[in-house]
Design a protein around this motif. Structure first.
Motif, mmCIF file in Angstrom:
data_model
loop_
_atom_site.group_PDB
_atom_site.id
_atom_site.type_symbol
_atom_site.label_atom_id
_atom_site.label_comp_id
_atom_site.label_asym_id
_atom_site.label_seq_id
_atom_site.Cartn_x
_atom_site.Cartn_y
_atom_site.Cartn_z
ATOM 1 N N ALA A 104 19.386 13.252 -23.698
ATOM 2 C CA ALA A 104 19.868 13.924 -22.081
ATOM 3 C C ALA A 104 20.399 14.975 -22.045
ATOM 4 C CB ALA A 104 19.310 13.525 -20.904
ATOM 5 N N LEU A 105 21.390 14.429 -21.943
ATOM 6 C CA LEU A 105 23.136 15.500 -22.119
ATOM 7 C C LEU A 105 23.024 16.764 -23.094
ATOM 8 C CD1 LEU A 105 25.541 14.606 -20.360
ATOM 9 C CD2 LEU A 105 26.474 13.997 -22.326
ATOM 10 N N PRO A 106 23.233 17.669 -22.339
ATOM 11 C CA PRO A 106 23.257 19.177 -23.183
ATOM 12 C C PRO A 106 24.403 18.376 -24.248
ATOM 13 C CG PRO A 106 22.735 19.736 -20.791
ATOM 14 C CD PRO A 106 22.825 17.938 -21.779
ATOM 15 N N THR A 107 24.202 19.424 -25.510
ATOM 16 C CA THR A 107 25.770 18.505 -26.482
ATOM 17 C C THR A 107 26.631 19.251 -26.528
ATOM 18 O OG1 THR A 107 24.634 20.095 -28.551
ATOM 19 C CG2 THR A 107 23.941 18.431 -28.863
ATOM 20 N N ALA A 108 26.907 20.297 -25.500
ATOM 21 C CA ALA A 108 27.694 21.749 -25.429
ATOM 22 C C ALA A 108 28.729 20.648 -24.493
ATOM 23 C CB ALA A 108 27.510 22.178 -24.870
ATOM 24 N N VAL A 109 28.175 20.037 -22.898
ATOM 25 C CA VAL A 109 28.712 18.686 -22.124
ATOM 26 C C VAL A 109 29.011 18.088 -22.680
ATOM 27 C CG1 VAL A 109 28.293 17.851 -19.533
ATOM 28 C CG2 VAL A 109 26.288 19.705 -20.735
ATOM 29 N N ALA A 110 28.484 17.050 -23.493
ATOM 30 C CA ALA A 110 28.915 15.531 -23.980
ATOM 31 C C ALA A 110 30.331 16.217 -24.859
ATOM 32 C CB ALA A 110 28.395 15.682 -25.474
ATOM 33 N N GLY A 111 30.494 17.495 -25.992
ATOM 34 C CA GLY A 111 31.684 18.184 -26.691
ATOM 35 C C GLY A 111 33.011 18.107 -25.415
ATOM 36 N N ILE A 112 32.609 18.575 -24.173
ATOM 37 C CA ILE A 112 33.440 19.408 -23.254
ATOM 38 C C ILE A 112 34.023 17.766 -22.699
ATOM 39 C CG2 ILE A 112 34.198 19.988 -21.496
ATOM 40 C CD1 ILE A 112 31.875 22.412 -22.390
ATOM 41 N N PHE A 148 29.168 8.802 -30.675
ATOM 42 C CA PHE A 148 28.651 8.737 -29.038
ATOM 43 C C PHE A 148 26.951 9.578 -28.933
ATOM 44 C CE2 PHE A 148 27.748 11.687 -25.566
ATOM 45 C CZ PHE A 148 27.665 10.844 -24.943
ATOM 46 N N ILE A 149 26.242 10.234 -30.144
ATOM 47 C CA ILE A 149 25.291 11.106 -29.992
ATOM 48 C C ILE A 149 24.884 10.284 -30.834
ATOM 49 C CG2 ILE A 149 26.022 13.247 -28.887
ATOM 50 C CD1 ILE A 149 24.632 12.420 -33.057
ATOM 51 N N GLY A 150 24.914 9.297 -31.938
ATOM 52 C CA GLY A 150 24.319 8.753 -32.801
ATOM 53 C C GLY A 150 23.450 7.516 -32.003
ATOM 54 N N TYR A 211 26.197 19.632 -33.829
ATOM 55 C CA TYR A 211 27.553 21.339 -33.506
ATOM 56 C C TYR A 211 27.885 21.687 -32.881
ATOM 57 C CZ TYR A 211 27.867 25.960 -33.212
ATOM 58 O OH TYR A 211 29.356 26.991 -32.883
ATOM 59 N N GLY A 212 27.092 20.965 -31.383
ATOM 60 C CA GLY A 212 27.320 21.859 -30.191
ATOM 61 C C GLY A 212 28.167 20.674 -29.849
ATOM 62 N N SER A 213 28.274 18.913 -30.177
ATOM 63 C CA SER A 213 29.004 17.929 -29.163
ATOM 64 C C SER A 213 30.363 18.066 -29.995
ATOM 65 C CB SER A 213 28.480 16.994 -29.681
ATOM 66 O OG SER A 213 28.405 15.854 -30.581
#
Length: 289
Positions: A104-112, A148-150, A211-213
């Protein structure tokens, strides 16, 4: 051409039609367009575009970090799924919900968040820097982001199979003299292996194209931490459409081959499981170390 169906319910023909139509519009036609665009380059130009040092390094970073993260998720995702299924503890529902947060978390938010945490001045990054380990702006940071995302892919793939695994089989193995490791190897893992491979494949596929995270924690330094998806975006911004198409096609081909190998391994594991269940063995033969 005749099709066979094992379902007693009607509607096979329209269901098949909508399935083929949906897959064609969503998957086949877009990917075919990419290959047609790549074919316009010619084999020699295509090879020149993807064999450059910067492109090969970016592809290597993308696939090696995705593979490393998928392996980590396969190991620890199995352990986490086991804990959630087999044990009850305070806050279990909360921790179980947190597993789905990367979905659910936007990947850009996770990356930041990850780059802030693991940067040189971050809470964890500063601790690792004291022992000479740099995480942010290195391939190690990319592995952490992809892990984290996987992770949810592995946990949610293994959990249903683990819930259906009968505890009586483990108890029977123990009564026949098997220790815990033998029970895990002969009884539990053969049943979980297909689901574990499915989660591994999903985590790997997601990691390759992420890409985003990644862009925030990677630093995107050419020849150091630049990933292939970012290189595609850079080439598009430079109006190098031929280069972007070549890199995208190379990623697609490599991913397709690797996923075929993983699926073949999954089919083999299912056949091995079925054959092992059909072979009659004595308890001594089954659990001899």
């Amino acid at each position: 051409m005749k099709f066979k169906t094992n379902s007693p319910l009607p509607g096979f023909a329209p269901a098949l039609f909508y399935t083929v139509l949906y897959l064609a519009l969503i998957v086949v036609i877009p990917l075919s367009g990419l290959f047609f665009k790549t074919a316009e380059l010619g084999l020699a130009q295509f090879w020149d575009l993807i064999s450059g040092e910067r492109v090969t390094h970016a592809l290597t970073i993308s696939f090696t970090t995705a593979l490393a993260a998928a392996i980590l998720n396969a190991v620890f995702g199995l352990i986490i799924a086991w804990v959630f299924v087999r044990y009850d503890f305070t806050g279990k529902g909360l921790f179980d919900a947190i597993i789905d947060l990367p979905f659910a978390l936007p990947t850009a938010v996770a990356g930041i968040a990850l780059s802030t945490l693991y940067s040189g001045s971050g809470w964890l990054g500063s601790l690792f820097n004291k022992i000479g380990i740099e995480i942010a702006f290195t391939p190690l940071g990319i592995v952490i982001a992809l892990t984290f995302i996987g992770l949810p892919f592995v946990v949610r793939s293994v959990e249903p199979v683990l819930r259906e695994l009968e505890k009586e089989l483990e108890e029977a193995a123990a009564s026949l003299g098997a220790n815990r490791w033998q029970t895990l190897y002969h009884v539990v893992l053969p049943t979980l292996l297909p689901a574990l491979l499915s989660g591994f494949a999903l985590a790997f596929a997601r990691g390759v194209g992420e890409y985003g995270s990644v862009i925030f924690i990677a630093g995107n330094v050419p020849y150091v931490s630049e990933v292939a998806p970012l290189l595609i975006v850079i080439k598009l911004e430079e109006y190098d459409y031929a280069g972007a198409t070549a890199v995208a096609a190379a990623m697609l081909l490599i991913s397709f081959v690797l996923l075929i190998l993983i699926n073949a391994l999954q089919v083999w594991s299912q056949r091995y499981k079925s054959s092992s269940q059909n072979v009659s063995t004595t308890p001594a033969q089954e659990f001899v170390a």
